[in-house]
Write a protein that holds these residues in place. Structure first.
Motif, PDB file in Angstrom:
ATOM      1  N   PRO A 101       0.666  -1.178  -0.026  1.00 11.54           N
ATOM      2  CA  PRO A 101      -0.052  -0.026   0.175  1.00 11.54           C
ATOM      3  C   PRO A 101       1.006   1.225  -0.196  1.00 11.54           C
ATOM      4  CG  PRO A 101      -0.075  -1.357   2.132  1.00 11.54           C
ATOM      5  CD  PRO A 101       0.579  -1.991   1.160  1.00 11.54           C
TER       6      PRO A 101
ATOM      7  N   VAL B 136       0.098   5.538   0.213  1.00 11.90           N
ATOM      8  CA  VAL B 136      -0.511   6.780   0.361  1.00 11.90           C
ATOM      9  C   VAL B 136      -0.178   7.433  -0.927  1.00 11.90           C
ATOM     10  CG1 VAL B 136      -1.127   8.852   1.503  1.00 11.90           C
ATOM     11  CG2 VAL B 136      -0.993   6.881   2.751  1.00 11.90           C
TER      12      VAL B 136
ATOM     13  N   GLN C  37      -6.210  -1.337   2.237  1.00 11.05           N
ATOM     14  CA  GLN C  37      -5.715  -1.420   3.668  1.00 11.05           C
ATOM     15  C   GLN C  37      -6.607  -0.434   4.531  1.00 11.05           C
ATOM     16  OE1 GLN C  37      -1.943   0.817   4.462  1.00 11.05           O
ATOM     17  NE2 GLN C  37      -1.093  -1.220   5.370  1.00 11.05           N
TER      18      GLN C  37
ATOM     19  N   ARG D  29      -0.958  -6.299   8.264  1.00  7.96           N
ATOM     20  CA  ARG D  29       0.467  -5.637   8.280  1.00  7.96           C
ATOM     21  C   ARG D  29       1.002  -5.127   9.581  1.00  7.96           C
ATOM     22  NH1 ARG D  29       3.167  -1.488   4.153  1.00  7.96           N
ATOM     23  NH2 ARG D  29       4.695  -2.914   3.362  1.00  7.96           N
TER      24      ARG D  29
ATOM     25  N   GLU E  91      12.977  -2.782  -0.098  1.00  8.16           N
ATOM     26  CA  GLU E  91      13.982  -2.944  -0.871  1.00  8.16           C
ATOM     27  C   GLU E  91      14.266  -3.768  -1.868  1.00  8.16           C
ATOM     28  OE1 GLU E  91      15.956   0.162  -1.155  1.00  8.16           O
ATOM     29  OE2 GLU E  91      14.648   0.987   0.258  1.00  8.16           O
TER      30      GLU E  91
ATOM     31  N   ALA F 216       6.657  -1.684  -3.173  1.00  2.00           N
ATOM     32  CA  ALA F 216       5.888  -0.354  -3.171  1.00  2.00           C
ATOM     33  C   ALA F 216       6.587   0.469  -3.924  1.00  2.00           C
ATOM     34  CB  ALA F 216       5.947   0.225  -1.761  1.00  2.00           C
ATOM     35  N   ARG F 217       7.558   1.278  -3.589  1.00  2.93           N
ATOM     36  CA  ARG F 217       8.360   2.259  -4.546  1.00  2.93           C
ATOM     37  C   ARG F 217       8.587   1.711  -6.208  1.00  2.93           C
ATOM     38  NH1 ARG F 217      12.349   4.036  -0.186  1.00  2.93           N
ATOM     39  NH2 ARG F 217      12.140   1.609   0.095  1.00  2.93           N
TER      40      ARG F 217
HETATM   41  C1  LIG Z   1       4.715   7.373  -0.668  1.00  2.00           C
HETATM   42  C2  LIG Z   1       4.804   6.170   0.169  1.00  2.00           C
HETATM   43  C3  LIG Z   1       3.347   6.011   0.910  1.00  2.00           C
HETATM   44  C4  LIG Z   1       3.345   4.848   1.804  1.00  2.00           C
HETATM   45  N1  LIG Z   1       1.996   4.673   2.097  1.00  2.00           N
HETATM   46  C5  LIG Z   1       1.724   3.405   2.943  1.00  2.00           C
HETATM   47  C6  LIG Z   1       0.573   3.119   3.211  1.00  2.00           C
HETATM   48  O1  LIG Z   1      -0.337   3.767   2.961  1.00  2.00           O
HETATM   49  N2  LIG Z   1       0.482   1.819   4.085  1.00  2.00           N
HETATM   50  C7  LIG Z   1       1.622   1.292   4.382  1.00  2.00           C
HETATM   51  O2  LIG Z   1       1.380   0.113   5.034  1.00  2.00           O
HETATM   52  N3  LIG Z   1       2.775   1.557   4.026  1.00  2.00           N
HETATM   53  C8  LIG Z   1       3.011   2.421   3.203  1.00  2.00           C
HETATM   54  N4  LIG Z   1       4.071   2.931   2.702  1.00  2.00           N
HETATM   55  C9  LIG Z   1       5.203   1.999   3.092  1.00  2.00           C
HETATM   56  C10 LIG Z   1       5.212   1.055   1.873  1.00  2.00           C
HETATM   57  O3  LIG Z   1       4.332   0.406   1.593  1.00  2.00           O
HETATM   58  C11 LIG Z   1       6.510   0.218   2.002  1.00  2.00           C
HETATM   59  O4  LIG Z   1       6.493  -0.858   3.100  1.00  2.00           O
HETATM   60  C12 LIG Z   1       8.019   0.700   1.930  1.00  2.00           C
HETATM   61  O5  LIG Z   1       8.025   1.629   0.830  1.00  2.00           O
HETATM   62  C13 LIG Z   1       9.083  -0.039   1.595  1.00  2.00           C
HETATM   63  O6  LIG Z   1       8.992  -0.872   0.681  1.00  2.00           O
HETATM   64  P1  LIG Z   1       9.775  -0.620  -1.010  1.00  2.00           P
HETATM   65  O7  LIG Z   1      11.206  -0.602  -0.841  1.00  2.00           O
HETATM   66  O8  LIG Z   1       8.998  -1.936  -1.766  1.00  2.00           O
HETATM   67  O9  LIG Z   1       9.590   0.739  -1.311  1.00  2.00           O
HETATM   68  C14 LIG Z   1       4.279   3.911   1.874  1.00  2.00           C
HETATM   69  C15 LIG Z   1       5.601   4.255   1.251  1.00  2.00           C
HETATM   70  C16 LIG Z   1       5.882   5.377   0.643  1.00  2.00           C
HETATM   71  C17 LIG Z   1       7.085   5.767  -0.061  1.00  2.00           C
END
Ligand SMILES: Cc1cc2nc3c(=O)[nH]c(=O)nc-3n(C[C@H](O)[C@H](O)[C@H](O)COP(=O)(O)O)c2cc1C
Ligand code: SF4
Length: 647
Positions: free
Chosen positions: A29, A31, A106, A223, A297, A319-320
């Motif tokens: 997820p 935001v 979520q 989560r 990551e 996510a990213r």
């Molecule tokens: C802009 C942004 C918004 C996020 N919003 C949420 C969210 O709504 N709910 C959540 O559980 N985590 C949120 N996260 C965390 C991500 O889901 C994820 O756990 C985190 O970015 C690490 O994963 P990645 O390395 O694949 O990006 C957000 C992260 C970013 C960068």
């Protein structure tokens, strides 16, 4: 979708409860602030998630969505707190289902991290522990706890009616459920505080009430943070408890209510080890009989495959990576993993969350613009396009224009693509992942193809010889030299020159003039080379590196302080002398700073002389990126992609 043998496990189907997913990739997820201010999903949202489903991900978990107004944390966050919102959610679920994907939502309550500007002003939590700048919350009464549990259940029922395939409960990152779980934020003495069992009670009650509201077979994911005010051992106990309460999967993340051992505060987001949570996920998985999802990551399909095939987790969450490249999964499945635009973890996408603005990606200009920034269409009349400068703007405009059938040649004064700009940007410590962008664009330029002329300085006569229909000037920026007496001295250099490796004052006492990102990154670059550095900034301390995402900024400033870098803020430079500087403060009091070298990092000026020199000799001339106005890679990529479509 064809299955590539090298990622067999990643592209094997998997199940969460009775939900079967086409592969093992999950979009975590995020935001977005794409919703309306009433919490409804927008057309931007629909196009954004549809694109990710089209890109092959198995399950999308739609962003943290408030279950009641008091839990609301963002101005344009998604809401699921009332029935009229169902209509907009139906459009989201349809957008994902049409491409064969599955979608969960979520469910979220911000607790002490809800935003008083948007939630009616009252903050509620387990105890009166404040978060950051917000006022202390009120400890929830038993009635408030019961009504919150009911709100989660009602939101889950709404989600089911809106076509979601599953629910995820947000029990991580220091939000309400986590605030109850963590002893750092839960000081209660009733049955919701104290022992682990008591601290898990709220989350357990929420799982049970959601189960009751959605029926015995509707998948529920929770989560949780593997560390965050408690350690991994406690996380295992929480996870088992949630399994017993009826959860169908655990989504393992980290952090929230206190610094965690696994993520020290000084670590640059760009330097976090790939797949760093896999070990924690494995420990949790060993204690459970339900699937475990792991995030963090995971940038490369090979790493994801390794995590899954070694049994550390059942699903990988991205996510990213899916912001940077929505087609990550489809490319990996085809075996085209070298065509993935890998997220560089700069955290620019977090920047807008506190600015009432939609999220943007530094390297993917299409994020949040999927609705109208479509794939480029073939040009009606192929033209001869000359692009000068192979920084991000130049490479992107060349790539897009060539993909449309234009005959594109790209000129660069330096010996490599990326131009001077990217080389400088990736020189400071922990920024080497910027090379991923450079490599991606270079590979794509080979494919389209674009004729490349490296080591070639271009002037008006080169342009006349080439005789293009369109000239694009993307020659970047030069350092801005403030008019300070003594600036021409031998002891003065620019940050650009130092980062390029020219005249590094190794082991010397150095003053860096400028407290923005370039100044502070250059300071760290010099610290690594044995310098004793003082940063002199005209702005107050609160404005240091202010343009960077908070995660990046805070870590950089902490590292600089830990390394003994001194900061002199709210001071201007009156004179540069051979033995140092005369500084003057806001109170007009002068002071001396004795240093061997002075490095100028006071901004940049556009280099667009070529456009002026060429004048009317070329029918169409454009200036983009830093050569139009020095900004960041984000604007360079955006302008490059737009112009590539317009030419
Ligand atoms: C802009 C942004 C918004 C996020 N919003 C949420 C969210 O709504 N709910 C959540 O559980 N985590 C949120 N996260 C965390 C991500 O889901 C994820 O756990 C985190 O970015 C690490 O994963 P990645 O390395 O694949 O990006 C957000 C992260 C970013 C960068
Ligand atoms: S802004 Fe940076 S961290 Fe965010 S998705 Fe794009 S590349 Fe990744």
């Amino acid at each position: 979708m064809a299955t590539a043998r090298k990622f067999d496990t990643l592209f094997s189907p998997g199940s969460i409860g009775r939900m079967t997913l086409r592969n093992r990739t999950v979009m975590a997820p995020i935001v977005t602030q794409f919703a309306t201010d009433t919490g409804a999903a927008s057309a931007v949202h629909v196009a954004y998630l549809g694109e990710r489903a089209k890109g092959g991900v198995g399950l999308i978990i739609a962003e943290a969505s408030y279950i009641n107004p008091v839990g609301r944390a963002w101005s344009c966050g998604l809401g699921i707190d009332r029935d009229p919102l169902i209509s907009s959610h139906l459009q989201l679920t349809e957008a994902v289902h049409r491409y064969g994907g599955k979608i969960a939502i979520q469910l979220h309550h911000g607790g002490n991290k809800a935003n008083p500007k948007y939630n009616g002003g009252r903050l509620l939590s387990a105890s009166d522990v404040a978060d950051g700048a917000f006022p202390p919350p009120e400890p929830m009464t038993k009635d408030e706890i019961a009504s919150t549990v009911a709100s989660f259940a009602e939101a889950a029922d709404r989600a089911k009616r809106a076509g979601y395939d599953a629910i995820e409960l947000h029990g991580a990152h220091g939000y309400l459920l986590h605030q109850f779980m963590s002893p750092a934020t839960n000081h209660r003495t009733d049955e919701y505080g104290g022992s682990i069992e008591n601290r898990a009670r709220l989350a357990r009650e929420v799982i049970r009430s959601v189960r009751q509201a959605t029926g015995p077979s509707f998948p529920i994911i929770i989560r949780m943070s593997a560390e965050g005010g408690y350690g991994l051992e406690d996380a295992v106990i929480f996870a088992k408890d949630f399994e017993d309460a009826g959860a169908d999967a655990i989504n393992v993340s980290q952090g929230g209510t206190a610094p965690t051992a696994i993520m020290p505060p000084e670590i640059s987001p760009m330097a976090v080890t790939q797949g760093y949570l896999a070990g924690h996920a494995e420990t949790i998985k060993r204690a459970l009989n339900i699937p475990v999802i792991v995030v963090g990551e995971i940038r490369e399909p090979a790493l994801a495959e390794g995590i899954l095939s070694s049994g550390k987790a059942d699903f990988v969450a991205l996510a990213r990576p899916l912001l940077a490249d929505p087609h990550w999964a489809a490319k990996a499945a085809r075996g085209d993993d070298d065509r993935i635009l890998k997220c560089i973890s700069c955290d620019t996408c977090r920047l807008n969350l506190s600015h009432n603005a939609p999220i943007r990606c530094l390297i993917n200009p299409k994020l949040g613009r999927e609705e109208w920034l479509h794939d480029p269409e073939p040009a009606s009349t192929p033209r001869k396009v000359m692009v000068v400068g192979a920084g991000p703007a130049g490479m992107e405009v060349a790539r897009v224009a060539a993909s449309r059938g234009h005959n594109v040649s790209l000129y660069e004064a330096e010996s490599t693509l990326g131009g001077g700009q990217l080389a400088l940007a990736k020189a400071p410590p922990y920024k080497d992942r910027l090379a991923w962008l450079e490599d991606y664009l270079a590979r794509e330029l080979e494919r389209v193809p674009v004729e490349q002329h490296l080591n070639t300085r271009v002037d008006a006569s080169t342009v006349a010889d080439e005789s293009p229909d369109v000239l694009v000037v993307a020659t970047g920026a030069a350092p801005l030299m403030p008019s300070i007496p003594g600036i021409d001295g031998d002891n003065v250099a620019t940050a650009f020159a130092v980062l390029a490796g020219d005249g590094i004052p190794e082991g010397k006492r150095v003053a860096v003039l400028g407290g923005r990102q370039v100044g502070c990154e250059t300071a760290e670059f010099l610290v690594e080379r044995g310098c004793h550095v003082t940063i002199v900034a005209r702005s107050p301390e609160s404005q240091l590196v202010i343009e960077a995402p908070p995660t990046y900024r805070n870590a950089l400033l902490l590292r600089l302080r830990n390394a003994g870098v001194e900061f002199i803020t709210e001071h201007d430079v009156k004179e540069i002398r051979p033995d140092g500087l005369t500084l003057v403060g806001a109170d007009n009091v002068e002071r001396d700073l004795l240093v061997d070298s002075v490095i100028i990092a006071r901004g940049a000026v556009p280099q667009r002389g070529l456009a002026e020199d060429v004048g009317a000799a070329v029918p169409e001339v454009h200036t983009i990126g830093d050569s139009e106005d020095p900004r960041t890679i984000e604007e360079a990529m955006y302008e490059g992609t737009l112009l590539g479509r317009r030419i």
